[in-house]
Write an enzyme that holds these catalytic residues in place. Structure first.
Site, PDB file in Angstrom:
ATOM      1  N   LYS A   1      50.983 -18.880 -12.820  1.00  0.00           N
ATOM      2  CA  LYS A   1      51.370 -17.673 -12.081  1.00  0.00           C
ATOM      3  C   LYS A   1      50.128 -17.186 -11.328  1.00  0.00           C
ATOM      4  O   LYS A   1      49.326 -16.420 -11.843  1.00  0.00           O
ATOM      5  CB  LYS A   1      51.898 -16.594 -13.036  1.00  0.00           C
ATOM      6  CG  LYS A   1      52.633 -15.478 -12.319  1.00  0.00           C
ATOM      7  CD  LYS A   1      53.218 -14.453 -13.278  1.00  0.00           C
ATOM      8  CE  LYS A   1      54.076 -13.428 -12.522  1.00  0.00           C
ATOM      9  NZ  LYS A   1      54.476 -12.289 -13.336  1.00  0.00           N
TER      10      LYS A   1
ATOM     11  N   SER B   1      47.627 -15.128 -16.148  1.00  0.00           N
ATOM     12  CA  SER B   1      48.523 -13.994 -16.307  1.00  0.00           C
ATOM     13  C   SER B   1      48.797 -13.808 -17.798  1.00  0.00           C
ATOM     14  O   SER B   1      49.063 -14.771 -18.514  1.00  0.00           O
ATOM     15  CB  SER B   1      49.802 -14.286 -15.533  1.00  0.00           C
ATOM     16  OG  SER B   1      50.840 -13.468 -15.983  1.00  0.00           O
ATOM     17  N   TRP B   2      48.739 -12.553 -18.254  1.00  0.00           N
ATOM     18  CA  TRP B   2      48.784 -12.231 -19.692  1.00  0.00           C
ATOM     19  C   TRP B   2      49.873 -12.972 -20.451  1.00  0.00           C
ATOM     20  O   TRP B   2      49.643 -13.518 -21.514  1.00  0.00           O
ATOM     21  CB  TRP B   2      49.010 -10.726 -19.881  1.00  0.00           C
ATOM     22  CG  TRP B   2      47.916  -9.922 -19.300  1.00  0.00           C
ATOM     23  CD1 TRP B   2      47.896  -9.342 -18.051  1.00  0.00           C
ATOM     24  CD2 TRP B   2      46.645  -9.631 -19.885  1.00  0.00           C
ATOM     25  NE1 TRP B   2      46.695  -8.705 -17.846  1.00  0.00           N
ATOM     26  CE2 TRP B   2      45.914  -8.855 -18.958  1.00  0.00           C
ATOM     27  CE3 TRP B   2      46.058  -9.935 -21.121  1.00  0.00           C
ATOM     28  CZ2 TRP B   2      44.620  -8.390 -19.210  1.00  0.00           C
ATOM     29  CZ3 TRP B   2      44.783  -9.479 -21.376  1.00  0.00           C
ATOM     30  CH2 TRP B   2      44.072  -8.719 -20.433  1.00  0.00           C
TER      31      TRP B   2
ATOM     32  N   HIS C   1      41.004  -2.598 -19.918  1.00  0.00           N
ATOM     33  CA  HIS C   1      42.087  -3.310 -19.234  1.00  0.00           C
ATOM     34  C   HIS C   1      42.772  -4.200 -20.282  1.00  0.00           C
ATOM     35  O   HIS C   1      42.545  -5.398 -20.336  1.00  0.00           O
ATOM     36  CB  HIS C   1      41.529  -4.117 -18.065  1.00  0.00           C
ATOM     37  CG  HIS C   1      42.568  -4.605 -17.097  1.00  0.00           C
ATOM     38  ND1 HIS C   1      42.509  -4.364 -15.740  1.00  0.00           N
ATOM     39  CD2 HIS C   1      43.707  -5.321 -17.274  1.00  0.00           C
ATOM     40  CE1 HIS C   1      43.560  -4.911 -15.142  1.00  0.00           C
ATOM     41  NE2 HIS C   1      44.298  -5.509 -16.056  1.00  0.00           N
TER      42      HIS C   1
ATOM     43  N   GLU D   1      46.213  -2.285  -7.447  1.00  0.00           N
ATOM     44  CA  GLU D   1      46.757  -3.646  -7.601  1.00  0.00           C
ATOM     45  C   GLU D   1      48.055  -3.750  -6.826  1.00  0.00           C
ATOM     46  O   GLU D   1      48.915  -2.878  -6.927  1.00  0.00           O
ATOM     47  CB  GLU D   1      47.077  -3.995  -9.064  1.00  0.00           C
ATOM     48  CG  GLU D   1      45.903  -4.391  -9.894  1.00  0.00           C
ATOM     49  CD  GLU D   1      46.304  -4.767 -11.328  1.00  0.00           C
ATOM     50  OE1 GLU D   1      47.381  -5.359 -11.528  1.00  0.00           O
ATOM     51  OE2 GLU D   1      45.529  -4.426 -12.230  1.00  0.00           O
TER      52      GLU D   1
ATOM     53  N   ASN E   1      43.403   1.015 -17.493  1.00  0.00           N
ATOM     54  CA  ASN E   1      44.335   0.318 -16.626  1.00  0.00           C
ATOM     55  C   ASN E   1      45.704   0.301 -17.302  1.00  0.00           C
ATOM     56  O   ASN E   1      45.856  -0.274 -18.387  1.00  0.00           O
ATOM     57  CB  ASN E   1      43.876  -1.134 -16.396  1.00  0.00           C
ATOM     58  CG  ASN E   1      44.859  -1.907 -15.518  1.00  0.00           C
ATOM     59  OD1 ASN E   1      44.930  -1.678 -14.322  1.00  0.00           O
ATOM     60  ND2 ASN E   1      45.641  -2.807 -16.119  1.00  0.00           N
ATOM     61  N   GLU E   2      46.663   0.959 -16.692  1.00  0.00           N
ATOM     62  CA  GLU E   2      48.077   0.819 -17.050  1.00  0.00           C
ATOM     63  C   GLU E   2      48.428   1.188 -18.488  1.00  0.00           C
ATOM     64  O   GLU E   2      48.847   0.333 -19.289  1.00  0.00           O
ATOM     65  CB  GLU E   2      48.556  -0.607 -16.754  1.00  0.00           C
ATOM     66  CG  GLU E   2      48.459  -0.982 -15.299  1.00  0.00           C
ATOM     67  CD  GLU E   2      49.255  -2.241 -14.967  1.00  0.00           C
ATOM     68  OE1 GLU E   2      49.700  -2.941 -15.889  1.00  0.00           O
ATOM     69  OE2 GLU E   2      49.436  -2.515 -13.776  1.00  0.00           O
TER      70      GLU E   2
ATOM     71  N   TYR F   1      47.893 -15.486  -8.214  1.00  0.00           N
ATOM     72  CA  TYR F   1      47.938 -14.344  -7.289  1.00  0.00           C
ATOM     73  C   TYR F   1      46.761 -14.344  -6.308  1.00  0.00           C
ATOM     74  O   TYR F   1      46.724 -13.515  -5.406  1.00  0.00           O
ATOM     75  CB  TYR F   1      47.810 -13.044  -8.076  1.00  0.00           C
ATOM     76  CG  TYR F   1      49.015 -12.562  -8.842  1.00  0.00           C
ATOM     77  CD1 TYR F   1      49.922 -11.677  -8.269  1.00  0.00           C
ATOM     78  CD2 TYR F   1      49.215 -12.932 -10.177  1.00  0.00           C
ATOM     79  CE1 TYR F   1      50.997 -11.183  -8.985  1.00  0.00           C
ATOM     80  CE2 TYR F   1      50.293 -12.434 -10.902  1.00  0.00           C
ATOM     81  CZ  TYR F   1      51.181 -11.555 -10.296  1.00  0.00           C
ATOM     82  OH  TYR F   1      52.244 -11.061 -11.017  1.00  0.00           O
TER      83      TYR F   1
ATOM     84  N   GLN G   1      41.023 -11.635 -18.165  1.00  0.00           N
ATOM     85  CA  GLN G   1      41.738 -12.638 -17.362  1.00  0.00           C
ATOM     86  C   GLN G   1      40.803 -13.490 -16.521  1.00  0.00           C
ATOM     87  O   GLN G   1      41.214 -14.524 -16.010  1.00  0.00           O
ATOM     88  CB  GLN G   1      42.744 -11.946 -16.442  1.00  0.00           C
ATOM     89  CG  GLN G   1      43.902 -11.334 -17.191  1.00  0.00           C
ATOM     90  CD  GLN G   1      44.767 -10.492 -16.281  1.00  0.00           C
ATOM     91  OE1 GLN G   1      44.420  -9.349 -15.999  1.00  0.00           O
ATOM     92  NE2 GLN G   1      45.864 -11.033 -15.816  1.00  0.00           N
TER      93      GLN G   1
HETATM   94  C1  BGP Z   1      49.163  -5.771 -14.073  1.00  0.00           C
HETATM   95  C2  BGP Z   1      47.873  -5.986 -14.793  1.00  0.00           C
HETATM   96  C3  BGP Z   1      47.083  -7.163 -14.342  1.00  0.00           C
HETATM   97  C4  BGP Z   1      47.905  -8.335 -13.888  1.00  0.00           C
HETATM   98  C5  BGP Z   1      49.116  -7.949 -13.070  1.00  0.00           C
HETATM   99  C6  BGP Z   1      50.098  -9.062 -12.827  1.00  0.00           C
HETATM  100  O1  BGP Z   1      50.070  -5.197 -14.942  1.00  0.00           O
HETATM  101  O2  BGP Z   1      47.053  -4.853 -14.669  1.00  0.00           O
HETATM  102  O3  BGP Z   1      46.149  -7.446 -15.325  1.00  0.00           O
HETATM  103  O4  BGP Z   1      48.112  -9.259 -14.863  1.00  0.00           O
HETATM  104  O5  BGP Z   1      49.826  -6.889 -13.644  1.00  0.00           O
HETATM  105  O6  BGP Z   1      50.923  -9.201 -13.937  1.00  0.00           O
HETATM  106  P1  BGP Z   1      51.319 -10.597 -14.546  1.00  0.00           P
HETATM  107  O7  BGP Z   1      50.020 -11.244 -14.853  1.00  0.00           O
HETATM  108  O8  BGP Z   1      52.127 -10.296 -15.758  1.00  0.00           O
HETATM  109  O9  BGP Z   1      52.088 -11.289 -13.512  1.00  0.00           O
END
Ligand code: BGP
Length: 469
Positions: free
Chosen positions: A435, A428-429, A115, A375, A159-160, A437, A18
């Protein structure tokens, strides 16, 4: 005035794919996301925040604004372009430079090995549904421990794992874009937890320096009507899908009776099965007390109602508030019509949810050693006014969640740090570049950085550790 502990980490989080850009530079191998974004979305990972070239700028800003920790991830395919085999020296060198620069700036690097960005060569072969890829991951981790070990104090395997299974096989918003396949969701969760456990065991057996842990996304699930058994059950089942299954694997080294009963109920309603061997369970069990820390990523809570109709999930990727839908047969549906503030992407803002989740870890998994909130942050459509960005709602969001953390610490939880997502704006993915942050605004055209109002606020907080009561 509330005060956070001395030595608390006031961090900022990023992720390789990202932030870095340079997706095909200096020998980097492709990842599944390269193709998936090309085929399905209106944006791609170029140049993202150009961290590949601008990391000295971001780390300098971190230092200047009192950010004393940074989460970065290593892109597996920069080191092993095909996931295994030949090593790409330029990739290896890049992370040496980033780690050295972070340390020079007094910003402690917390390194994540994975990640979301499995090399495409391995993703094509089934990602973690393919057990051979577990071994490739462990070998890649071993390479990193040996290469960077002397200077990295904090390692995170994954991560996640939860959102990877959900994104790839339930919601279909991550590659390979499969929907509603619960067999794959839980198999992915299990196989990745196995990869984690193997890596942690190797780390400890070989006596590498530093600490190792895992980052889970733990969003809290509440029944819409706590007096309605169907809603209570819906919240329980949702919790199993996203939280409890992987927490059990992490800290119990087994799936509790209630967890497996829930998983089987979900399979009965939606189809699917899970393959787990005795040997797998031995490995999970041997690793359960070896985690030095748990990272919690937490953004929202959900309110659930019982539901028995057909499964239907719609992911709000555009920020048109109120367009989300999430209902799963025999599990439940998310209720968006609750009296809780939310972001434009329908993420419910509820700091109590983080408090409850930390307390839950403490009570149900007492062998956790310490927690970092790895996060938390607020997506917001920042307005840029001649270099000034007033993001007061983000400040309120972060402050609210930090107060919840403070309360959890008061009530006995061992929480040692917080990483705002994200240090600077990244993409954001599944939502793209609007979006945002970050504490630092990124003009994606020029790649200039501008501190937002939240960055100044965070700086003061990091200096004093004080939250307004
Ligand atoms: C988490 C991920 C991040 C980031 C964040 C915000 O799930 O670890 O990489 O992207 O969420 O999510 P999004 O970008 O979908 O708003």
């Amino acid at each position: 005035m509330l005060k956070l502990p001395e030595d608390f980490i006031f961090g900022g989080a990023t992720a390789a794919y990202q932030a870095e850009g340079a997706t095909a530079k200096d020998g980097k191998g492709r990842v599944a996301w390269d193709t998936f974004l090309e085929e399905n979305y209106w944006f791609n990972a170029e140049p993202a925040s150009d961290f590949y070239n601008r990391y000295p700028v971001d780390l300098k800003l971190a230092e200047e604004f009192g950010v004393n920790g940074i989460r970065i991830s290593i892109a597996w395919s920069r080191i092993f372009p095909n996931g295994h085999g030949e090593v790409n020296e330029k990739g290896v060198e890049f992370y040496h430079k980033v780690i050295d620069e972070a340390q020079k700036r007094g910003v402690e690097p917390f390194i994540t090995l994975h990640h979301f960005d499995t090399p495409e060569a391995l993703h094509k072969e089934g990602d973690f549904l393919n057990r051979e890829n577990i071994e490739h991951f462990v070998n890649y981790a071993k390479f990193c421990f040996e290469e960077y070990g002397g200077k990295v104090k904090y390692w995170t395997t994954f991560n996640e794992i939860g959102p990877i299974g959900d994104g790839q096989y339930l919601v279909g918003k991550f590659p390979p874009g499969i929907k509603y396949d619960f067999g794959k969701v839980f198999q992915s969760h299990h196989n990745m937890m196995l990869a984690h456990a193997k890596t942690v065991k190797l780390f400890k057996e070989n006596g590498y320096p530093g600490e190792i842990g895992i980052v889970h996304a733990l969003q809290t699930k509440y029944p819409h009507d706590p007096n309605n058994p169907a809603d209570v059950r819906a919240a329980e089942l949702e919790d199993i899908i996203h939280n409890k299954f992987i927490l059990d694997a992490t800290f119990k080294g087994e799936y509790s009776k209630g967890t497996m009963e829930g998983v089987n109920h979900i399979f009965d309603a939606n189809g699917g099965s899970l393959t787990i061997s005795d040997e797998d369970m031995d490995i999970l069990y041997e690793a359960k007390d070896l985690n030095d820390f748990l990272g919690i990523n937490h953004y929202m809570s959900d309110w659930m109602r019982g539901y028995d109709g057909e499964t239907e999930i719609f992911h709000n990727s555009t920020g048109d508030e109120g367009t989300s839908a999430y209902r799963i047969k025999g599990v439940g549906e998310k209720v968006f019509d609750v009296d809780v503030p939310r972001t434009d992407w329908d993420w419910m803002i509820y700091p109590q949810g983080l408090y409850d989740q930390i307390m839950r870890v403490m009570e149900e998994y007492p062998n956790y050693k310490k927690i970092y909130v790895t996060e938390n942050g607020m997506a917001y459509k920042d307005e840029f006014n001649d270099g000034e960005i007033d993001d007061q709602p983000r400040i309120d969001y972060i402050e609210g969640y930090l107060k919840a953390i403070h309360q959890a610490i008061e009530d006995g939880a061992n929480v040692q740090g917080y990483f705002v997502w994200s240090l600077m704006d990244v993409f954001s993915w599944s939502n793209g570049y609007n979006k945002r942050y970050g504490l630092f605004y990124v003009d994606f055209e020029t790649q200039e950085r501008y501190p937002k109002k939240s960055a100044y606020w965070y700086k003061e907080l990091a200096k004093t550790g004080e939250l307004k009561g």
